[in-house]
Design a protein around this motif. Structure first.
Motif, PDB file in Angstrom:
ATOM      1  N   PHE A 151      -8.638 -85.713   5.034  1.00 28.66           N
ATOM      2  CA  PHE A 151      -7.358 -85.213   4.529  1.00 28.66           C
ATOM      3  C   PHE A 151      -6.201 -86.153   4.861  1.00 28.66           C
ATOM      4  N   GLY A 152      -6.496 -87.297   5.487  1.00 25.31           N
ATOM      5  CA  GLY A 152      -5.475 -88.310   5.730  1.00 25.31           C
ATOM      6  C   GLY A 152      -4.726 -88.171   7.036  1.00 25.31           C
ATOM      7  N   TYR A 153      -5.218 -87.359   7.961  1.00 26.42           N
ATOM      8  CA  TYR A 153      -4.564 -87.208   9.256  1.00 26.42           C
ATOM      9  C   TYR A 153      -4.912 -88.380  10.155  1.00 26.42           C
ATOM     10  N   ASP A 154      -3.957 -88.792  10.969  1.00 26.66           N
ATOM     11  CA  ASP A 154      -4.182 -89.822  11.974  1.00 26.66           C
ATOM     12  C   ASP A 154      -4.197 -89.116  13.323  1.00 26.66           C
ATOM     13  N   ILE A 155      -5.366 -89.010  13.916  1.00 27.82           N
ATOM     14  CA  ILE A 155      -5.513 -88.267  15.169  1.00 27.82           C
ATOM     15  C   ILE A 155      -5.567 -89.238  16.345  1.00 27.82           C
ATOM     16  N   PRO A 156      -4.606 -89.119  17.280  1.00 28.14           N
ATOM     17  CA  PRO A 156      -4.675 -89.951  18.483  1.00 28.14           C
ATOM     18  C   PRO A 156      -5.897 -89.552  19.318  1.00 28.14           C
TER      19      PRO A 156
END
Length: 192
Positions: free
Chosen positions: A168-173
């Motif tokens: 879904f295009g999330y950038d998760i640290p």
């Protein structure tokens, strides 16, 4: 159950339509601003749409407009996310952050028990009839195995979440549960 929900969200036919409608609306509303022509947004924005209300009809929100827009374009069925996500009801109250903290606490307790066992087994002062080392050594082994197995399951769930969020295009640290929990909370509210 959470793993099943992640799979349902990832393979939902309705959810991308809703996200696309919200993105289009956001780009129309924010046209000629720095927020126009966005390629994506965070899912909690959908829940924030209830805060933008009409000046004429105070009970009419931006979310109402999005819902009507989606229904007009692709049909009312597009919003029936509970059909795509039947597991959502069973996952209400799930908290990834609490689960993660629980595993950290278990690992600390295992380490404490291991240290106590080492001290007790090395102690020169033996108490007659003391069964602590004999009883707790196999207990520690079983507890370590069970926690390790549960942690592996949890880690694979986090990996599944990350893959879904990435899709879904999330950038998760790395090592951050808050964005995952925010996504889960939003999905559960939207899908209910």
């Amino acid at each position: 159950m959470l793993r099943k929900l992640v799979k349902e969200v990832r393979h939902s036919k309705r959810f991308p339509k809703l996200l696309h409608a919200v993105l289009e609306l956001g780009n129309v509303v924010n046209q000629d601003t720095e927020y126009g022509n966005a390629k994506g947004f965070e899912i909690n924005v959908i829940l924030e749409l209830v805060k933008s209300k009409s000046k004429c009809l105070k009970s009419y929100t931006m979310l109402d407009f999005v819902i009507e827009s989606v229904e007009r374009r692709v049909g009312a069925d597009a919003l029936n996310l509970c059909q795509d996500w039947p597991s959502a009801q069973d996952c209400n109250g799930a908290n990834l952050h609490v689960l993660n903290k629980t595993f950290v606490a278990y690992e600390q307790e295992i380490q404490r028990l291991r240290s106590n066992l080492e001290m007790a087994s090395k102690s020169k002062k033996k108490i007659s009839g003391d069964e602590y080392v004999r009883v707790m050594t196999p207990f520690l082994k079983r507890a370590q195995e069970q926690i390790s197995c549960s942690k592996a399951i949890f880690d694979s769930l986090v990996k599944a979440f990350d893959e879904c969020l990435d899709w879904f295009g999330y950038d998760i640290p790395a090592h951050k549960t808050e964005p995952r929990q925010q996504f889960l909370d939003s999905v559960l509210r939207i899908g209910s």
